[in-house]
Design an enzyme around this catalytic site. Structure first.
Site, PDB file in Angstrom:
ATOM      1  N   LEU A 163     -59.736 117.736  37.428  1.00 39.11           N
ATOM      2  CA  LEU A 163     -60.361 116.415  37.551  1.00 39.11           C
ATOM      3  C   LEU A 163     -61.743 116.486  38.200  1.00 39.11           C
ATOM      4  O   LEU A 163     -61.986 117.300  39.080  1.00 39.11           O
ATOM      5  CB  LEU A 163     -59.448 115.497  38.379  1.00 39.11           C
ATOM      6  CG  LEU A 163     -58.034 115.320  37.819  1.00 39.11           C
ATOM      7  CD1 LEU A 163     -57.232 114.362  38.689  1.00 39.11           C
ATOM      8  CD2 LEU A 163     -58.053 114.853  36.370  1.00 39.11           C
ATOM      9  N   GLY A 202     -65.861 112.007  36.705  1.00 39.98           N
ATOM     10  CA  GLY A 202     -65.637 111.166  35.524  1.00 39.98           C
ATOM     11  C   GLY A 202     -64.208 110.623  35.539  1.00 39.98           C
ATOM     12  O   GLY A 202     -63.984 109.423  35.364  1.00 39.98           O
ATOM     13  N   HIS A 203     -63.241 111.527  35.774  1.00 37.58           N
ATOM     14  CA  HIS A 203     -61.847 111.066  35.870  1.00 37.58           C
ATOM     15  C   HIS A 203     -61.694 110.095  37.044  1.00 37.58           C
ATOM     16  O   HIS A 203     -60.978 109.100  36.946  1.00 37.58           O
ATOM     17  CB  HIS A 203     -60.903 112.249  36.110  1.00 37.58           C
ATOM     18  CG  HIS A 203     -60.857 113.243  35.002  1.00 37.58           C
ATOM     19  ND1 HIS A 203     -61.393 114.512  35.111  1.00 37.58           N
ATOM     20  CD2 HIS A 203     -60.334 113.166  33.751  1.00 37.58           C
ATOM     21  CE1 HIS A 203     -61.189 115.179  33.984  1.00 37.58           C
ATOM     22  NE2 HIS A 203     -60.560 114.383  33.139  1.00 37.58           N
TER      23      HIS A 203
END
Ligand code: PAF
Length: 282
Positions: free
Chosen positions: A33, A36-37
């Site tokens: 991750l 963006g996540h």
């Protein structure tokens, strides 16, 4: 935050959340991750009573064994990040839990899934639909969050949701970029620092092409992007297509559709890393 690895455990935790009257947001991921996540999880936390995040490197969407083998896996760090973001539930199953038997279902949504990624990664979107449909059936989320970097993936998932009449709202979220402009991707972890600098040219050229497009045709803009990037040592464009943002079919004029997006895939570096990005013209 609960971390579960079985479908039974997942459903049990979801039942508890539903008894409390909470709506469920789902963020499907393959882990490793990044910010963006994190933006997807933050949005889900803000918009739902509870947020579930799946972390699963889905083998059926990889058409290249080497790519699957080298995909970064960082579950411990992922869980730490998800805890700080306020996720309620992490579903991190083993492949045998998800696919006790080979998944023989076939998903096909032409022409949306036959162009671009569909043409260059045979079977990729079938695999995406296999895992996302399973997640939607197990989690029954009210909302599901996807990053716009995978522009075509969102269109294919929407087609599948319509096809299966699944009661979930698909929530697209804007691309998050490094300061250099490079779109955040789990694959960036496979780039050397020097390659990251080179890869930042992808967005620079796409951005420049917005200005270029104002005085040039679609074909000229296409060639401008491809030639500018291929002239940079360490970059090789796999495809660049300027498409209608709904049908994903190539357009030949700037007035051919009300929404027009350029979608690109570029190989970067000596052990080539496949990077995707996109830019909106209209
Ligand atoms: O975008 C991704 O990371 C994957 O394609 C997804 C949606 C998690 C399915 O494996």
């Amino acid at each position: 935050m609960q971390v579960v690895t079985t479908i039974e455990g997942l459903k049990a935790e979801l039942r508890k959340l539903r008894v409390e009257g909470k709506s469920i947001g789902l963020v499907p991921t393959m882990g490793a991750l990044h910010a963006g996540h994190a933006s997807l999880v933050r949005r889900s936390v803000a918009e739902n009573g509870a947020t579930a995040v799946s972390v699963f490197v889905n083998p059926t969407q990889f058409n290249d064994k080497n790519d699957l083998q080298h995909y970064p896996r960082t579950l411990g760090a992922d869980c730490k990040l998800l805890e700080t973001l306020g996720a309620d539930l992490v579903f991190a199953p083993a492949p045998e839990e998800v696919y006790p038997e080979p998944d023989t279902r076939r998903f096909s949504y032409p022409p949306i899934d036959t162009v671009m990624e569909g043409a260059h990664r045979p079977g990729h979107f079938n695999g995406v639909c296999q895992i996302v449909s399973k997640l939607f059936l197990w989690v029954e989320p009210d909302n599901a969050y996807f990053g716009e970097k995978d522009f075509q993936q969102i269109a294919v998932v929407r087609a599948m949701v319509n096809d299966l009449r699944l009661p979930v709202t698909i929530c697209p979220c804007p691309i998050v970029r490094e300061e250099s402009g490079l779109a955040l991707s789990s694959r960036n972890a496979l780039l050397t620092p020097a390659e990251k600098v080179t890869a930042a040219n992808i967005f620079r050229v796409l951005k420049d092409s917005q200005t270029f497009a104002a005085g040039h045709t679609v074909a000229e803009t296409h060639d401008y992007v491809v030639n500018s990037l291929n002239a940079i040592s360490g970059l090789e464009v796999e495809y660049y297509q300027i498409v209608d943002d709904t049908t994903l079919q190539p357009v030949d004029s700037w007035t051919a559709a009300s929404g027009i997006v350029g979608c690109i895939t570029v190989y970067c570096g000596s052990q080539p890393v496949r990077l995707i990005d996109n830019i909106r013209y209209r």
